[in-house]
Design a protein around this motif. Structure first.
Motif, PDB file in Angstrom:
ATOM      1  N   LYS A  65      17.663  30.645  21.232  1.00 48.32           N
ATOM      2  CA  LYS A  65      17.366  30.075  22.549  1.00 48.32           C
ATOM      3  C   LYS A  65      18.428  29.032  22.827  1.00 48.32           C
ATOM      4  CE  LYS A  65      13.664  27.858  25.172  1.00 48.32           C
ATOM      5  NZ  LYS A  65      12.287  27.328  25.101  1.00 48.32           N
ATOM      6  N   GLN A  66      19.067  29.171  23.994  1.00 50.21           N
ATOM      7  CA  GLN A  66      20.076  28.191  24.357  1.00 50.21           C
ATOM      8  C   GLN A  66      20.220  28.088  25.872  1.00 50.21           C
ATOM      9  OE1 GLN A  66      24.197  29.202  23.211  1.00 50.21           O
ATOM     10  NE2 GLN A  66      23.408  31.174  22.570  1.00 50.21           N
ATOM     11  N   PHE A  67      20.816  26.979  26.292  1.00 48.43           N
ATOM     12  CA  PHE A  67      21.017  26.707  27.719  1.00 48.43           C
ATOM     13  C   PHE A  67      22.194  27.528  28.232  1.00 48.43           C
ATOM     14  CE2 PHE A  67      23.000  24.319  31.187  1.00 48.43           C
ATOM     15  CZ  PHE A  67      21.917  24.239  32.057  1.00 48.43           C
ATOM     16  N   ARG A  68      22.006  28.163  29.388  1.00 43.13           N
ATOM     17  CA  ARG A  68      23.037  28.968  30.044  1.00 43.13           C
ATOM     18  C   ARG A  68      23.164  28.517  31.490  1.00 43.13           C
ATOM     19  NH1 ARG A  68      26.020  31.238  26.109  1.00 43.13           N
ATOM     20  NH2 ARG A  68      24.862  32.736  24.835  1.00 43.13           N
ATOM     21  N   PHE A  80      17.361  27.929  30.168  1.00 44.10           N
ATOM     22  CA  PHE A  80      17.320  28.405  28.783  1.00 44.10           C
ATOM     23  C   PHE A  80      17.001  29.896  28.746  1.00 44.10           C
ATOM     24  CE2 PHE A  80      16.960  23.902  28.123  1.00 44.10           C
ATOM     25  CZ  PHE A  80      17.652  23.700  26.937  1.00 44.10           C
ATOM     26  N   LEU A  81      17.673  30.603  27.837  1.00 40.40           N
ATOM     27  CA  LEU A  81      17.427  32.031  27.635  1.00 40.40           C
ATOM     28  C   LEU A  81      17.096  32.302  26.183  1.00 40.40           C
ATOM     29  CD1 LEU A  81      20.183  34.069  29.549  1.00 40.40           C
ATOM     30  CD2 LEU A  81      17.832  33.607  30.237  1.00 40.40           C
ATOM     31  N   VAL A  82      16.186  33.234  25.961  1.00 43.86           N
ATOM     32  CA  VAL A  82      15.923  33.759  24.629  1.00 43.86           C
ATOM     33  C   VAL A  82      16.812  34.995  24.486  1.00 43.86           C
ATOM     34  CG1 VAL A  82      14.203  34.814  23.127  1.00 43.86           C
ATOM     35  CG2 VAL A  82      13.572  32.872  24.581  1.00 43.86           C
ATOM     36  N   GLU A  83      17.621  35.012  23.415  1.00 46.03           N
ATOM     37  CA  GLU A  83      18.668  36.019  23.287  1.00 46.03           C
ATOM     38  C   GLU A  83      18.821  36.474  21.836  1.00 46.03           C
ATOM     39  OE1 GLU A  83      22.349  34.109  24.258  1.00 46.03           O
ATOM     40  OE2 GLU A  83      21.605  33.315  26.147  1.00 46.03           O
ATOM     41  N   VAL A 158      16.961  28.445  16.701  1.00 48.92           N
ATOM     42  CA  VAL A 158      16.695  29.714  16.012  1.00 48.92           C
ATOM     43  C   VAL A 158      15.203  29.995  16.077  1.00 48.92           C
ATOM     44  CG1 VAL A 158      16.896  30.983  13.836  1.00 48.92           C
ATOM     45  CG2 VAL A 158      18.647  29.295  14.467  1.00 48.92           C
ATOM     46  N   LEU A 159      14.846  31.195  16.530  1.00 45.58           N
ATOM     47  CA  LEU A 159      13.449  31.582  16.682  1.00 45.58           C
ATOM     48  C   LEU A 159      13.151  32.780  15.789  1.00 45.58           C
ATOM     49  CD1 LEU A 159      13.352  31.662  20.611  1.00 45.58           C
ATOM     50  CD2 LEU A 159      12.722  29.737  19.134  1.00 45.58           C
ATOM     51  N   GLU A 160      12.246  32.615  14.856  1.00 49.77           N
ATOM     52  CA  GLU A 160      11.735  33.756  14.101  1.00 49.77           C
ATOM     53  C   GLU A 160      10.349  34.031  14.653  1.00 49.77           C
ATOM     54  OE1 GLU A 160      11.435  35.371   9.559  1.00 49.77           O
ATOM     55  OE2 GLU A 160      10.896  33.266   9.886  1.00 49.77           O
ATOM     56  N   LYS A 169       6.993  39.494  25.225  1.00 47.27           N
ATOM     57  CA  LYS A 169       7.880  38.694  26.084  1.00 47.27           C
ATOM     58  C   LYS A 169       8.786  39.593  26.917  1.00 47.27           C
ATOM     59  CE  LYS A 169       8.211  34.537  23.178  1.00 47.27           C
ATOM     60  NZ  LYS A 169       7.733  33.549  24.135  1.00 47.27           N
ATOM     61  N   LEU A 170       9.240  40.687  26.320  1.00 48.51           N
ATOM     62  CA  LEU A 170      10.065  41.651  27.038  1.00 48.51           C
ATOM     63  C   LEU A 170       9.283  42.259  28.196  1.00 48.51           C
ATOM     64  CD1 LEU A 170      12.587  43.562  27.213  1.00 48.51           C
ATOM     65  CD2 LEU A 170      11.387  45.034  25.603  1.00 48.51           C
ATOM     66  N   HIS A 171       8.067  42.715  27.930  1.00 45.55           N
ATOM     67  CA  HIS A 171       7.264  43.378  28.955  1.00 45.55           C
ATOM     68  C   HIS A 171       6.752  42.415  30.020  1.00 45.55           C
ATOM     69  CE1 HIS A 171       6.358  47.000  26.112  1.00 45.55           C
ATOM     70  NE2 HIS A 171       7.616  46.905  26.466  1.00 45.55           N
ATOM     71  N   ASN A 172       6.656  41.127  29.686  1.00 47.83           N
ATOM     72  CA  ASN A 172       6.159  40.136  30.648  1.00 47.83           C
ATOM     73  C   ASN A 172       7.270  39.368  31.358  1.00 47.83           C
ATOM     74  OD1 ASN A 172       3.379  40.601  30.325  1.00 47.83           O
ATOM     75  ND2 ASN A 172       3.415  39.510  28.376  1.00 47.83           N
ATOM     76  N   GLY A 173       8.502  39.814  31.195  1.00 45.82           N
ATOM     77  CA  GLY A 173       9.612  39.189  31.902  1.00 45.82           C
ATOM     78  C   GLY A 173      10.026  37.831  31.350  1.00 45.82           C
ATOM     79  N   LYS A 174       9.645  37.511  30.119  1.00 46.59           N
ATOM     80  CA  LYS A 174      10.037  36.238  29.507  1.00 46.59           C
ATOM     81  C   LYS A 174      11.389  36.361  28.808  1.00 46.59           C
ATOM     82  CE  LYS A 174       6.110  34.228  30.479  1.00 46.59           C
ATOM     83  NZ  LYS A 174       6.031  33.468  31.690  1.00 46.59           N
ATOM     84  N   ILE A 175      11.798  37.584  28.494  1.00 44.05           N
ATOM     85  CA  ILE A 175      13.140  37.844  27.968  1.00 44.05           C
ATOM     86  C   ILE A 175      13.892  38.562  29.073  1.00 44.05           C
ATOM     87  CG2 ILE A 175      14.475  39.185  26.295  1.00 44.05           C
ATOM     88  CD1 ILE A 175      12.308  38.569  24.234  1.00 44.05           C
ATOM     89  N   VAL A 176      14.940  37.913  29.592  1.00 44.05           N
ATOM     90  CA  VAL A 176      15.679  38.449  30.739  1.00 44.05           C
ATOM     91  C   VAL A 176      17.164  38.639  30.447  1.00 44.05           C
ATOM     92  CG1 VAL A 176      14.020  37.622  32.452  1.00 44.05           C
ATOM     93  CG2 VAL A 176      15.907  36.132  31.740  1.00 44.05           C
ATOM     94  N   ASP A 177      17.574  38.429  29.217  1.00 48.59           N
ATOM     95  CA  ASP A 177      18.956  38.667  28.817  1.00 48.59           C
ATOM     96  C   ASP A 177      19.124  40.169  28.562  1.00 48.59           C
ATOM     97  OD1 ASP A 177      21.626  38.042  27.656  1.00 48.59           O
ATOM     98  OD2 ASP A 177      20.632  38.724  25.814  1.00 48.59           O
ATOM     99  N   THR A 178      20.012  40.814  29.284  1.00 47.94           N
ATOM    100  CA  THR A 178      20.172  42.265  29.203  1.00 47.94           C
ATOM    101  C   THR A 178      20.504  42.734  27.796  1.00 47.94           C
ATOM    102  OG1 THR A 178      20.922  42.298  31.491  1.00 47.94           O
ATOM    103  CG2 THR A 178      21.402  44.234  30.185  1.00 47.94           C
ATOM    104  N   ARG A 179      21.354  42.001  27.080  1.00 55.39           N
ATOM    105  CA  ARG A 179      21.726  42.398  25.715  1.00 55.39           C
ATOM    106  C   ARG A 179      20.490  42.446  24.820  1.00 55.39           C
ATOM    107  NH1 ARG A 179      25.326  37.530  24.561  1.00 55.39           N
ATOM    108  NH2 ARG A 179      23.395  36.696  25.359  1.00 55.39           N
ATOM    109  N   THR A 180      19.632  41.459  24.972  1.00 58.77           N
ATOM    110  CA  THR A 180      18.414  41.383  24.166  1.00 58.77           C
ATOM    111  C   THR A 180      17.444  42.490  24.557  1.00 58.77           C
ATOM    112  OG1 THR A 180      18.778  39.004  24.043  1.00 58.77           O
ATOM    113  CG2 THR A 180      16.597  39.805  23.399  1.00 58.77           C
TER     114      THR A 180
END
Length: 194
Positions: A65-68, A80-83, A158-160, A169-180
């Motif tokens: 997780k980091q600021f973008r 912030f993005l989860v990636e 770092v997130l484990e 999170k993916l299905h609920n739109g909480k992860i929005v980074d395309t690579r992830t």
């Protein structure tokens, strides 16, 4: 290498402060036989590599997780993005890059990774091609706290997390980074964690 559908390619450097931004004008042959003049701004930041780290015993994944700033400027309230762990090749081959970036960002030292895809990130604007990997980690591979490299001004959390939570999170739109998104979908389709 000349192409019969392109001619008169001209580049004008607009910026090389951090990466390279060029204005490119060119003549393009349309399907109907007409030549048209086009102009694009092309951003060259180099190619990159990213990895989804997964643990089959614990049924977890490592994300960061980091600021973008660009996302903050475009409707991401806190920026912030989860990636996945990822970085630029910096003249390394993609496998060496992703192993280096994994250790810098997450603190895990991997010995083996598996390449699963490569593709262009945003082909209308950027030259970047991303190389996508997956890699299995275990607790004994942890060699540092991770968090990034100070001289690159990285401030990475770092997130484990349980794989099922990452999928939620993916299905609920909480992860929005395309690579992830790409690598989590790969993990779902190929049943990396069951």
């Amino acid at each position: 290498m000349p192409k019969e559908y392109l001619r008169n390619i001209e580049r004008t450097l607009l910026s090389d402060n951090y990466y390279t931004l060029n204005r490119v004008s060119f003549d393009y042959l349309m399907k109907d036989g007409r030549w048209v003049n086009a102009m694009r701004e092309v951003y060259d930041r180099g190619d990159g590599a990213g990895i989804l780290l997964y643990n089959t015993k614990k049924k977890t994944v490592i994300l960061t997780k980091q600021f973008r700033m660009p996302t903050f400027m475009n409707d991401n309230e806190d920026g912030f993005l989860v990636e996945i762990a990822a970085g630029l090749l910096d003249k390394d081959n993609p496998e060496d890059c992703v192993i280096r970036e994994t250790e810098e960002e997450t603190g895990y030292r991997l010995k083996a990774v598996k390449k699963v895809y490569e593709g262009y990130s945003s082909p209308g604007v950027m030259t970047e091609k991303m190389h996508f990997f997956v890699g299995e980690y275990t607790d004994d591979m942890k060699v540092s706290e991770g968090g990034g490299v100070d001289n690159e001004q990285e401030d990475i959390e770092v997130l484990e997390i349980p794989f099922i939570e990452a999928v939620d999170k993916l299905h609920n739109g909480k992860i929005v980074d395309t690579r992830t998104i790409v690598l989590l979908q790969y993990a779902i389709i190929h049943k990396l964690i069951e």
